[in-house]
Scaffold this motif. Sequence first.
Motif, PDB file in Angstrom:
ATOM      1  N   ARG A  37       0.845  -1.210   0.000  1.00 26.36           N
ATOM      2  CA  ARG A  37       0.000   0.000   0.000  1.00 26.36           C
ATOM      3  C   ARG A  37       0.874   1.252   0.000  1.00 26.36           C
ATOM      4  NH1 ARG A  37      -5.515  -1.334   1.231  1.00 26.36           N
ATOM      5  NH2 ARG A  37      -5.730  -3.364   2.243  1.00 26.36           N
ATOM      6  N   ALA A  52     -14.519   1.647  -3.510  1.00 25.46           N
ATOM      7  CA  ALA A  52     -14.681   0.588  -2.509  1.00 25.46           C
ATOM      8  C   ALA A  52     -13.644   0.737  -1.392  1.00 25.46           C
ATOM      9  CB  ALA A  52     -14.602  -0.779  -3.184  1.00 25.46           C
ATOM     10  N   SER A 117     -10.820  -4.624  -4.674  1.00 22.94           N
ATOM     11  CA  SER A 117     -12.255  -4.426  -4.899  1.00 22.94           C
ATOM     12  C   SER A 117     -12.761  -5.048  -6.195  1.00 22.94           C
ATOM     13  CB  SER A 117     -12.603  -2.936  -4.841  1.00 22.94           C
ATOM     14  OG  SER A 117     -12.316  -2.291  -6.061  1.00 22.94           O
ATOM     15  N   TYR A 121     -17.057  -6.969  -7.746  1.00 25.29           N
ATOM     16  CA  TYR A 121     -18.085  -6.452  -8.652  1.00 25.29           C
ATOM     17  C   TYR A 121     -18.673  -7.576  -9.490  1.00 25.29           C
ATOM     18  CZ  TYR A 121     -15.515  -2.235  -7.414  1.00 25.29           C
ATOM     19  OH  TYR A 121     -14.882  -1.245  -6.721  1.00 25.29           O
TER      20      TYR A 121
HETATM   21  C1  LIG Z   1     -12.056  -6.660   0.278  1.00 28.22           C
HETATM   22  S1  LIG Z   1     -12.731  -5.110   0.799  1.00 28.22           S
HETATM   23  C2  LIG Z   1     -11.403  -4.001   0.424  1.00 28.22           C
HETATM   24  C3  LIG Z   1     -11.525  -2.693   1.142  1.00 28.22           C
HETATM   25  C4  LIG Z   1     -10.392  -1.674   0.875  1.00 28.22           C
HETATM   26  N1  LIG Z   1     -10.399  -1.245  -0.501  1.00 28.22           N
HETATM   27  C5  LIG Z   1      -9.063  -2.239   1.264  1.00 28.22           C
HETATM   28  O1  LIG Z   1      -8.128  -2.224   0.465  1.00 28.22           O
HETATM   29  O2  LIG Z   1      -8.911  -2.687   2.417  1.00 28.22           O
HETATM   30  C6  LIG Z   1     -13.879  -4.842  -0.468  1.00 28.22           C
HETATM   31  C7  LIG Z   1     -14.674  -3.549  -0.283  1.00 28.22           C
HETATM   32  O3  LIG Z   1     -15.435  -3.342  -1.458  1.00 28.22           O
HETATM   33  C8  LIG Z   1     -16.732  -2.914  -1.115  1.00 28.22           C
HETATM   34  N2  LIG Z   1     -17.561  -3.273  -2.268  1.00 28.22           N
HETATM   35  C9  LIG Z   1     -17.645  -4.480  -2.870  1.00 28.22           C
HETATM   36  N3  LIG Z   1     -18.460  -4.430  -3.922  1.00 28.22           N
HETATM   37  C10 LIG Z   1     -18.897  -3.147  -4.003  1.00 28.22           C
HETATM   38  C11 LIG Z   1     -19.769  -2.455  -4.877  1.00 28.22           C
HETATM   39  N4  LIG Z   1     -20.340  -3.069  -5.898  1.00 28.22           N
HETATM   40  N5  LIG Z   1     -20.005  -1.144  -4.656  1.00 28.22           N
HETATM   41  C12 LIG Z   1     -19.422  -0.499  -3.602  1.00 28.22           C
HETATM   42  N6  LIG Z   1     -18.579  -1.093  -2.746  1.00 28.22           N
HETATM   43  C13 LIG Z   1     -18.324  -2.401  -2.943  1.00 28.22           C
HETATM   44  C14 LIG Z   1     -17.042  -3.651   0.172  1.00 28.22           C
HETATM   45  O4  LIG Z   1     -18.065  -3.038   0.913  1.00 28.22           O
HETATM   46  C15 LIG Z   1     -15.688  -3.587   0.862  1.00 28.22           C
HETATM   47  O5  LIG Z   1     -15.575  -2.421   1.624  1.00 28.22           O
END
Ligand SMILES: C[S@@+](CC[C@H](N)C(=O)[O-])C[C@H]1O[C@@H](n2cnc3c(N)ncnc32)[C@H](O)[C@@H]1O
Length: 208
Positions: A37, A52, A117, A121
């Motif tokens: 990161r 996300a 993220s 999807y």
């Molecule tokens: C594995 S976590 C990763 C979080 C952060 N980006 C990280 O690096 O720690 C996946 C994140 O994506 C969000 N997420 C997944 N699908 C999504 C969508 N279609 N729209 C918005 N948020 C989404 C989830 O709520 C979650 O917070």
Amino acid sequence: MERGDWQVEKQKLIRIFDKQAVRYDNHREDAQQTRWRRQLIGCAKGEVLELAVGTGANFPFYPPSIQLTAADFSGAMLEKARQAAARYRINSTFICSDIEELSFPEHSFDTIVSTLSFCSYVRPLPVLQRLSRWCRPGGQILLMEHGTSTNPALSLALRALNPLLYRIYGCHHTRDILGLVRESGLTINKVESHWQGMVHLIWASPQK
Ligand SMILES: C[S@@+](CC[C@H](N)C(=O)[O-])C[C@H]1O[C@@H](n2cnc3c(N)ncnc32)[C@H](O)[C@@H]1O
């Protein structure tokens, strides 16, 4: 997938991620992820969109001058992210939305960030394609994503476990991330792959 089924699936996913918010918030200190990161997010500049955002695991690594717009569909994740933004003094705006339904005017951001993220999807390719439009010319797209492995045995194991892992964690472990990014037309400037080709750090720019 029909629109109605898609909405039901999204509500299920939001519940899965809401339940994980506390665990994500407590595991910010993973040494390996911290290195990746720092390396990637340290490159962010100007007006930044983070897709996300989760609980804001990238916040400690943003340069102080950026202005952040961050989106996620999980209210529980966003609540933790807001607290983290205050702790790290990040100039930020939060949007509670499905990333697959977000829209911005063309050329809105200097940097677009997504970490872990694109595994979630339903249709990742159109999201990647939109990034080219939202990013300013000369801007950058910074990705840290996981998917299938380049090791055939591991890739087979991930395929077998994927239905279970998706039900528990809400993310797919079988996606060809580099293939998707190439197909999206983004210009890839640099890639680092780790963990048997499962994790990729990608420095990209909008399609020319
Ligand atoms: C594995 S976590 C990763 C979080 C952060 N980006 C990280 O690096 O720690 C996946 C994140 O994506 C969000 N997420 C997944 N699908 C999504 C969508 N279609 N729209 C918005 N948020 C989404 C989830 O709520 C979650 O917070």
